[in-house]
Design an enzyme around this catalytic site. Structure first.
Site, PDB file in Angstrom:
ATOM      1  N   TYR A 134      40.073  12.496  25.004  1.00 50.31           N
ATOM      2  CA  TYR A 134      41.258  11.721  24.617  1.00 50.31           C
ATOM      3  C   TYR A 134      41.469  10.600  25.615  1.00 50.31           C
ATOM      4  O   TYR A 134      41.439  10.831  26.824  1.00 50.31           O
ATOM      5  CB  TYR A 134      42.509  12.608  24.578  1.00 50.31           C
ATOM      6  CG  TYR A 134      43.097  12.653  23.186  1.00 50.31           C
ATOM      7  CD1 TYR A 134      43.585  11.475  22.600  1.00 50.31           C
ATOM      8  CD2 TYR A 134      43.125  13.820  22.444  1.00 50.31           C
ATOM      9  CE1 TYR A 134      44.075  11.484  21.310  1.00 50.31           C
ATOM     10  CE2 TYR A 134      43.623  13.836  21.151  1.00 50.31           C
ATOM     11  CZ  TYR A 134      44.106  12.655  20.582  1.00 50.31           C
ATOM     12  OH  TYR A 134      44.583  12.666  19.307  1.00 50.31           O
ATOM     13  N   GLU A 151      43.951   7.686  25.009  1.00 52.11           N
ATOM     14  CA  GLU A 151      44.941   6.727  24.499  1.00 52.11           C
ATOM     15  C   GLU A 151      45.269   5.711  25.579  1.00 52.11           C
ATOM     16  O   GLU A 151      45.432   6.059  26.753  1.00 52.11           O
ATOM     17  CB  GLU A 151      46.212   7.458  24.056  1.00 52.11           C
ATOM     18  CG  GLU A 151      46.057   8.109  22.689  1.00 52.11           C
ATOM     19  CD  GLU A 151      47.304   8.858  22.247  1.00 52.11           C
ATOM     20  OE1 GLU A 151      48.220   9.039  23.067  1.00 52.11           O
ATOM     21  OE2 GLU A 151      47.340   9.275  21.076  1.00 52.11           O
ATOM     22  N   LYS A 166      27.260  -3.729  10.236  1.00 48.86           N
ATOM     23  CA  LYS A 166      26.513  -4.455   9.190  1.00 48.86           C
ATOM     24  C   LYS A 166      25.340  -5.182   9.843  1.00 48.86           C
ATOM     25  O   LYS A 166      24.497  -4.515  10.437  1.00 48.86           O
ATOM     26  CB  LYS A 166      27.483  -5.332   8.407  1.00 48.86           C
ATOM     27  CG  LYS A 166      28.528  -4.460   7.673  1.00 48.86           C
ATOM     28  CD  LYS A 166      29.572  -5.242   6.908  1.00 48.86           C
ATOM     29  CE  LYS A 166      30.557  -4.278   6.266  1.00 48.86           C
ATOM     30  NZ  LYS A 166      31.681  -4.971   5.629  1.00 48.86           N
ATOM     31  N   ARG A 188      29.398   2.569  12.927  1.00 50.16           N
ATOM     32  CA  ARG A 188      30.461   2.223  11.987  1.00 50.16           C
ATOM     33  C   ARG A 188      31.762   2.012  12.752  1.00 50.16           C
ATOM     34  O   ARG A 188      32.278   2.950  13.374  1.00 50.16           O
ATOM     35  CB  ARG A 188      30.589   3.396  11.004  1.00 50.16           C
ATOM     36  CG  ARG A 188      31.305   3.150   9.732  1.00 50.16           C
ATOM     37  CD  ARG A 188      30.858   4.162   8.700  1.00 50.16           C
ATOM     38  NE  ARG A 188      29.494   3.865   8.302  1.00 50.16           N
ATOM     39  CZ  ARG A 188      29.165   2.881   7.458  1.00 50.16           C
ATOM     40  NH1 ARG A 188      30.088   2.162   6.886  1.00 50.16           N
ATOM     41  NH2 ARG A 188      27.902   2.650   7.179  1.00 50.16           N
ATOM     42  N   ASP A 243      37.047 -13.299   9.594  1.00 44.26           N
ATOM     43  CA  ASP A 243      36.563 -11.927   9.454  1.00 44.26           C
ATOM     44  C   ASP A 243      35.050 -12.030   9.314  1.00 44.26           C
ATOM     45  O   ASP A 243      34.531 -12.310   8.235  1.00 44.26           O
ATOM     46  CB  ASP A 243      37.210 -11.303   8.207  1.00 44.26           C
ATOM     47  CG  ASP A 243      36.679  -9.908   7.915  1.00 44.26           C
ATOM     48  OD1 ASP A 243      35.714  -9.478   8.579  1.00 44.26           O
ATOM     49  OD2 ASP A 243      37.221  -9.259   7.003  1.00 44.26           O
ATOM     50  N   THR A 276      33.262  -5.964  11.649  1.00 42.29           N
ATOM     51  CA  THR A 276      32.717  -4.613  11.698  1.00 42.29           C
ATOM     52  C   THR A 276      31.577  -4.674  12.692  1.00 42.29           C
ATOM     53  O   THR A 276      31.110  -5.752  13.065  1.00 42.29           O
ATOM     54  CB  THR A 276      32.132  -4.166  10.341  1.00 42.29           C
ATOM     55  OG1 THR A 276      31.092  -5.083   9.990  1.00 42.29           O
ATOM     56  CG2 THR A 276      33.183  -4.137   9.252  1.00 42.29           C
TER      57      THR A 276
HETATM   58  C1  LIG Z   1      32.887  -4.610   5.226  1.00 41.64           C
HETATM   59  C2  LIG Z   1      34.002  -5.554   5.378  1.00 41.64           C
HETATM   60  C3  LIG Z   1      35.234  -5.142   5.900  1.00 41.64           C
HETATM   61  C4  LIG Z   1      35.636  -3.702   6.081  1.00 41.64           C
HETATM   62  O1  LIG Z   1      34.932  -2.908   6.868  1.00 41.64           O
HETATM   63  P1  LIG Z   1      35.118  -1.307   6.815  1.00 41.64           P
HETATM   64  O2  LIG Z   1      34.530  -0.886   8.093  1.00 41.64           O
HETATM   65  O3  LIG Z   1      34.387  -0.848   5.593  1.00 41.64           O
HETATM   66  O4  LIG Z   1      36.574  -1.016   6.712  1.00 41.64           O
HETATM   67  C5  LIG Z   1      36.195  -6.101   6.140  1.00 41.64           C
HETATM   68  N1  LIG Z   1      35.966  -7.393   5.859  1.00 41.64           N
HETATM   69  C6  LIG Z   1      34.801  -7.822   5.328  1.00 41.64           C
HETATM   70  C7  LIG Z   1      34.623  -9.281   5.054  1.00 41.64           C
HETATM   71  C8  LIG Z   1      33.793  -6.916   5.058  1.00 41.64           C
HETATM   72  O5  LIG Z   1      32.656  -7.343   4.493  1.00 41.64           O
END
Ligand SMILES: *Cc1c(COP(=O)(O)O)cnc(C)c1O
Length: 402
Positions: free
Chosen positions: A44, A46, A218, A224, A189, A215
């Protein structure tokens, strides 16, 4: 529980035996997986390094500190928060850090390539904020002129760019300029393209963006999870407070350790080389499909869209199911101005980041495209397709050896 490990073995086999073309997936290194599965999950912690609500955080602080430093270095940002549990959480935290409930945000809609968290009617984002969408031109690229007009008219508080199914380079400088003119925050994003940005194959959102979310799993090829970056001291203070105690409790330090390892890997020269091959393979596959007469989008990234309805007279849903029978994994995806529903769709999103990690060559990227085309247009049988898929899979590295 034995059954669970049997299922992991089966999933490992499935991943090894197929061609993974889901654009949002990748294969992590052994070290990333070792950290994600390590004893760090027991702790933990926090709070933030040096400011924890629990004892015994000495090593954890160093691990999270390393993740923060590497994230900053990788993306050339002044500040980083590496605690968001996912990309969606990162977006939720980012919005709440700079906006009040009910503020207006301007984003690209889901069917044109945006994400659920960018104001889809079924998502918190549209319930918490007033969302308006900008759109694409007929050639599939962002209509920047219209974006500017909408932003000026609505005096949007936040403009968001960075998508889930957009195959072209995004002009961050241009949107950043519009945001300045409007007095809006510019949020990027980069969930899908973080690896491309790290590898130098997509322009960086900095110095134009005020706040950047991503993220890590990817194209970036980490565990993840999510991250938030900014160059503003004021914004990082808000982000840190919104993340904890605002929205999350204890951070996943095992995942943060794995994030640090993936940032380290993305800083190595081999990663640049990898991203170069991803972009080349994707381009070759989309060109091959178009040369065969299919309606595939062009691409400047790790993904492109294939209109299966126009190309083969079948929905994206059916195409996805058919390709799965020959061990090619894809996902159905809305196309710009799609008249099918999100769970049916008119096409597929195809990505080459994952297969390229396993060593897919350009020759085999083209062959993959030919198999998809010939199988979906019923020129070859399932058996014939399977033989050719297996031949490609035989050339790939096993995922547990990566
Ligand atoms: C995949 C994705 C997310 C979300 O990611 P998660 O880890 O699945 O919640 C947010 N924004 C964009 C543009 C994405 O392609």
């Amino acid at each position: 529980m034995e059954k669970l490990f049997e299922l992991v073995a089966l999933e490992t086999k499935r991943q090894n035996e197929g061609l993974e073309l889901i654009a949002s997936e990748n294969f992590t290194s052994k070290k990333v997986r070792a950290l994600a599965g390590s004893v760090l999950t027991n702790k933990y912690a926090e709070g933030y390094p040096g400011r924890r609500y629990y004892g015994g955080c000495h090593y954890i602080d160093e691990i999270e500190g390393t993740a923060i430093e590497l994230a900053k270095k990788l993306f050339n940002a002044k500040y980083a928060n590496v605690q968001p549990h996912s990309g969606s959480s990162a977006n939720m935290i980012a919005y709440a850090s700079v906006l009040e409930l009910g503020d207006s945000i301007l984003t690209l809609s889901l069917d044109e390539g945006g994400h659920l968290t960018h104001g889809s009617p079924v998502n918190f984002s549209s319930k918490h904020y007033k969302v308006t969408h900008y759109g694409l031109k007929d050639d599939g690229t962002i209509d920047y002129e219209a974006l500017r007009e909408i932003a000026l008219k609505l005096k949007s508080k936040l403009i968001l760019a960075g998508f889930s199914a957009y195959p072209f380079i995004i002009d961050f400088a241009r949107i950043g300029k519009i945001a300045k003119e409007v007095g809006a925050y510019f949020m990027v994003d980069m969930a899908h393209i973080a690896g491309l940005i790290a590898g130098g194959y997509h322009p960086s959102p900095f110095p134009y963006a005020d706040i950047v979310t991503s993220t890590t799993h990817k194209t970036l090829r980490g565990p993840r999870g999510g991250i938030i970056l900014t160059n503003s001291e004021e914004i990082i203070k808000k982000v840190n407070f919104t993340c904890f105690p605002g929205m999350q409790g204890g951070p996943l330090e095992n995942i943060i350790g794995a994030k640090a390892q993936s940032f380290y890997e993305a800083l190595q020269p081999e990663f640049k080389e990898y991203i170069k091959r991803v972009v080349e393979n994707t381009k070759v596959a989309s060109e091959t499909l178009r040369a065969l007469g299919a309606e595939a989008s062009e691409t400047e990234t790790h993904l492109f869209l294939l209109n299966t309805k126009k190309s083969y007279g079948i929905t994206g849903k059916d195409a996805e199911a058919l390709l799965e029978t020959i061990k090619i994994t894809t996902n159905k995806n809305m196309l710009p101005k799609d008249d099918e529903r999100p769970n049916t769709t008119s096409g597929l999103r195809l990505g080459f980041a994952a297969v390229t990690t396993r060593g897919l060559t350009e020759v085999n990227a083209a062959e993959t495209a030919r198999i998809i085309h010939e199988f979906l247009s019923k020129k070859i049988t399932k058996e014939e397709a399977m033989i050719r898929v297996n031949k490609i899979v035989d050339t790939l590295q096993a995922i547990d050896s990566l």
